[in-house]
Write a protein that holds these residues in place. Structure first.
Motif, PDB file in Angstrom:
ATOM      1  N   ARG A 202      -0.720  -5.468  -5.489  1.00  0.00           N
ATOM      2  CA  ARG A 202      -0.262  -6.286  -4.369  1.00  0.00           C
ATOM      3  C   ARG A 202       0.135  -7.647  -4.922  1.00  0.00           C
ATOM      4  O   ARG A 202      -0.141  -7.964  -6.067  1.00  0.00           O
ATOM      5  CB  ARG A 202      -1.391  -6.456  -3.328  1.00  0.00           C
ATOM      6  N   GLU A 203       0.754  -8.459  -4.038  1.00  0.00           N
ATOM      7  CA  GLU A 203       1.229  -9.767  -4.473  1.00  0.00           C
ATOM      8  C   GLU A 203       0.092 -10.672  -4.969  1.00  0.00           C
ATOM      9  O   GLU A 203       0.222 -11.352  -5.972  1.00  0.00           O
ATOM     10  CB  GLU A 203       1.885 -10.462  -3.286  1.00  0.00           C
TER      11      GLU A 203
ATOM     12  N   TYR B 203       4.851   2.720  -0.666  1.00  0.00           N
ATOM     13  CA  TYR B 203       4.513   1.302  -0.844  1.00  0.00           C
ATOM     14  C   TYR B 203       3.999   0.997  -2.246  1.00  0.00           C
ATOM     15  O   TYR B 203       3.784  -0.146  -2.588  1.00  0.00           O
ATOM     16  CB  TYR B 203       3.412   0.905   0.162  1.00  0.00           C
ATOM     17  N   CYS B 204       3.790   2.015  -3.074  1.00  0.00           N
ATOM     18  CA  CYS B 204       2.910   1.842  -4.239  1.00  0.00           C
ATOM     19  C   CYS B 204       3.632   1.742  -5.581  1.00  0.00           C
ATOM     20  O   CYS B 204       4.512   2.530  -5.904  1.00  0.00           O
ATOM     21  CB  CYS B 204       1.920   3.009  -4.262  1.00  0.00           C
TER      22      CYS B 204
ATOM     23  N   ILE C 150      -4.005  -0.115   5.012  1.00  0.00           N
ATOM     24  CA  ILE C 150      -2.938  -1.122   4.902  1.00  0.00           C
ATOM     25  C   ILE C 150      -2.473  -1.454   6.317  1.00  0.00           C
ATOM     26  O   ILE C 150      -2.146  -0.536   7.078  1.00  0.00           O
ATOM     27  CB  ILE C 150      -1.736  -0.571   4.092  1.00  0.00           C
TER      28      ILE C 150
ATOM     29  N   PHE D 226      -6.024  -4.258   3.516  1.00  0.00           N
ATOM     30  CA  PHE D 226      -5.021  -5.135   2.918  1.00  0.00           C
ATOM     31  C   PHE D 226      -3.838  -5.311   3.851  1.00  0.00           C
ATOM     32  O   PHE D 226      -3.489  -4.394   4.600  1.00  0.00           O
ATOM     33  CB  PHE D 226      -4.484  -4.507   1.614  1.00  0.00           C
TER      34      PHE D 226
ATOM     35  N   TYR E 148       0.105  -5.294   4.090  1.00  0.00           N
ATOM     36  CA  TYR E 148       1.160  -4.683   3.277  1.00  0.00           C
ATOM     37  C   TYR E 148       1.869  -5.768   2.471  1.00  0.00           C
ATOM     38  O   TYR E 148       2.201  -6.825   2.997  1.00  0.00           O
ATOM     39  CB  TYR E 148       2.174  -3.953   4.176  1.00  0.00           C
ATOM     40  N   SER E 149       2.075  -5.515   1.193  1.00  0.00           N
ATOM     41  CA  SER E 149       2.874  -6.460   0.421  1.00  0.00           C
ATOM     42  C   SER E 149       3.960  -5.689  -0.333  1.00  0.00           C
ATOM     43  O   SER E 149       3.667  -4.706  -1.024  1.00  0.00           O
ATOM     44  CB  SER E 149       1.985  -7.336  -0.462  1.00  0.00           C
TER      45      SER E 149
ATOM     46  N   ARG F 254       6.393  -4.281  -2.904  1.00  0.00           N
ATOM     47  CA  ARG F 254       6.382  -4.247  -4.371  1.00  0.00           C
ATOM     48  C   ARG F 254       7.775  -3.902  -4.862  1.00  0.00           C
ATOM     49  O   ARG F 254       8.345  -2.877  -4.460  1.00  0.00           O
ATOM     50  CB  ARG F 254       5.388  -3.188  -4.883  1.00  0.00           C
TER      51      ARG F 254
END
Ligand code: 5AD
Ligand code: SF4
Length: 447
Positions: free
Chosen positions: A54-55, A167-168, A308, A337, A339-340, A342
């Protein structure tokens, strides 16, 4: 410390895989006469094992490197190395951007560290080695890791991931899924048991698909063999993917005494729409079916998950479905978490992004709900008797020791150093958000 001993400081960010990799790094460096330093200021070698999932952890990488740079300004002779997922992603670029970094190593080149460091020490070269192969080099995981005197150890059974959840970043920075040979895993665990290790945690990005690409056997059969290793008293594993969690593995919770009654089973969302766009490969109903099966075979099993919030396009309804899932399952605990996005992942180009404040609000709300559930579940333990593997003196009181139950809860109770390393019965008397408190049932030392 011998006359030539040097000191290494390793800063680790991210998942258990990274923690396990850092243990392996330290083990290798011990053979080069390095010892662990308590602070970066006193070290000759500063290593940073990075995470880019993540960020936030990615930002921490750059702030830590800034700190390392100041130390090198005072002591120009020290070596700075960067490994892990950010290093894998950036490679040579890190060396170009940061003139004070001497070494960049990847997620699959940890076993080359001694050789790379020797070159740097003798020739003062700056090196980047982030090769990511589709096969496991026999040396990659050779030799059991773990400090002498340690009770618990991670054992990597596979690396990489083929799932490409939208997302990963992991499949891009850890490469394709590759399993270690079961013989190598078992001989490492036998060696660890010989060194006094009592608990092993088998780690991989997706342990349930162990062996599936290579015909190296199933995860269920590996688990059964690991449970047979003499001297090992407890076996754990992480991380599981719900779509690959087989009935055989779930049934082992009823069959294998050494298998700890805890599973980390990331669900990510309670909404079928979101799960579909995340490319998770299961529905909410499939997930609930797995939970029901686990509780049937192992009624008290502790279940934790990852969530998420604020995935692109997540509606209020989707979010409510997630809250509803938390209430339905009543997880023992969750990691949650925002969502960030990537770079390079499929979801990073999806529309419907939520702004930060909307994500933060959903996250805070969800965490409040779970805090109450976790506390309630901890309180349900009061009056019961738990088997605790005593790990050390409690952090909160010198007259207490602490250890974990089979279901992975931390317990503190009055007791002395003599109990460290043994498994004892403890009656639970109080419960908090992150731990339990109890009394040792004297004469109830199990092993
Ligand atoms: N944004 C937010 N959380 C993420 N995770 C993985 N990728 C992202 C992302 N882009 C979370 C998932 C995973 C855990 C290790 O990190 O919940 O299970
Ligand atoms: Fe990432 Fe999905 Fe693989 Fe887990 S299973 S590492 S979330 S791609």
């Amino acid at each position: 410390m011998s006359a030539q001993s040097k000191l290494v400081f390793i800063e680790t960010f991210g998942c258990q895989m990274n923690v396990s990799d850092s243990e392996r790094i330290l083990d290798q460096l011990r053979s080069m006469d390095y010892m662990a330093a308590d602070t970066p200021e006193e070290a000759d070698l500063l290593l940073l094992n990075t995470c880019s999932i993540r960020e936030k952890p990615e930002h921490k990488v750059y702030s830590t490197l800034g700190r390392f740079r100041l130390i090198k300004r005072e002591r120009p002779g020290i070596i700075i190395g960067v490994g892990g997922c950010v290093a894998q992603q950036e490679g040579e670029r890190l060396l170009k951007k940061m003139s004070y970094v001497d070494l960049v190593f990847g997620t699959a080149t940890i076993h080359k560290l001694p050789m790379l460091l020797k070159e740097i020490e003798s020739k003062r070269l700056r090196i980047s080695n982030t090769e990511l192969t589709d096969t496991i080099d026999p040396l990659e995981f050779s030799g059991a890791t773990s400090n002498p005197g340690k009770l618990k150890s991670f054992v990597t059974i596979m690396r990489g991931c083929d799932n490409f959840c939208s997302y990963c970043i992991v499949p891009y920075v850890r490469g394709r899924e590759i399993s270690r040979d079961s013989k190598a895993v078992l001989s490492e665990i036998t060696e660890l048991a010989g060194r006094g290790v009592k608990e092993v945690t088998l780690v991989g990005q997706n342990v349930n698909s162990y062996g599936s690409r290579s015909g190296k056997g199933s995860f269920a059969s590996l688990l059964q063999q690991v449970c047979k290793v003499n001297g090992i008293e407890r076996v754990r594993f992480t991380t599981s993917h719900p779509k690959d969690l087989s009935v055989e593995v779930m049934d082992l919770f009823a069959e294998e005494e050494k298998l700890c009654h805890h599973i980390h089973l990331p669900v990510q969302s309670g909404s079928n729409d979101v799960l579909g766009r995340m490319n998770r490969g299961y529905t909410r109903e499939d997930y609930l079916g797995r939970i029901a099966h686990l509780r049937r075979v192992s009624p008290g099993i502790s279940i934790t998950t990852d969530i998420i919030v604020g995935f692109p396009g997540e509606t209020e309804r989707d979010y409510m479905d997630t809250l509803d899932l938390l209430k339905a399952v009543r997880f023992d605990n969750i990691f949650s978490f925002m969502y960030s996005p990537r770079p390079g992942t499929q979801a990073a180009s999806l529309g419907g992004r939520l702004d930060r404040s909307a994500k933060a609000e959903r996250l805070a709300d969800l965490q409040r709900l779970q805090r109450d559930i976790t506390l309630e579940k901890n309180r349900e333990k009061i009056g019961g008797i738990e088997e605790v593997l005593v790990e050390g003196i409690s952090k909160s009181s010198a007259t207490e020791v602490s250890g974990r139950t089979m279901c992975n809860r931390m317990v503190n109770f009055r007791g002395g150093m003599d109990l460290i390393g043994s498994t004892v019965k403890v009656v639970i008397e109080d419960a908090y958000a992150n731990s339990l408190k109890g009394s040792y049932l004297r004469g109830e030392k199990i092993c």
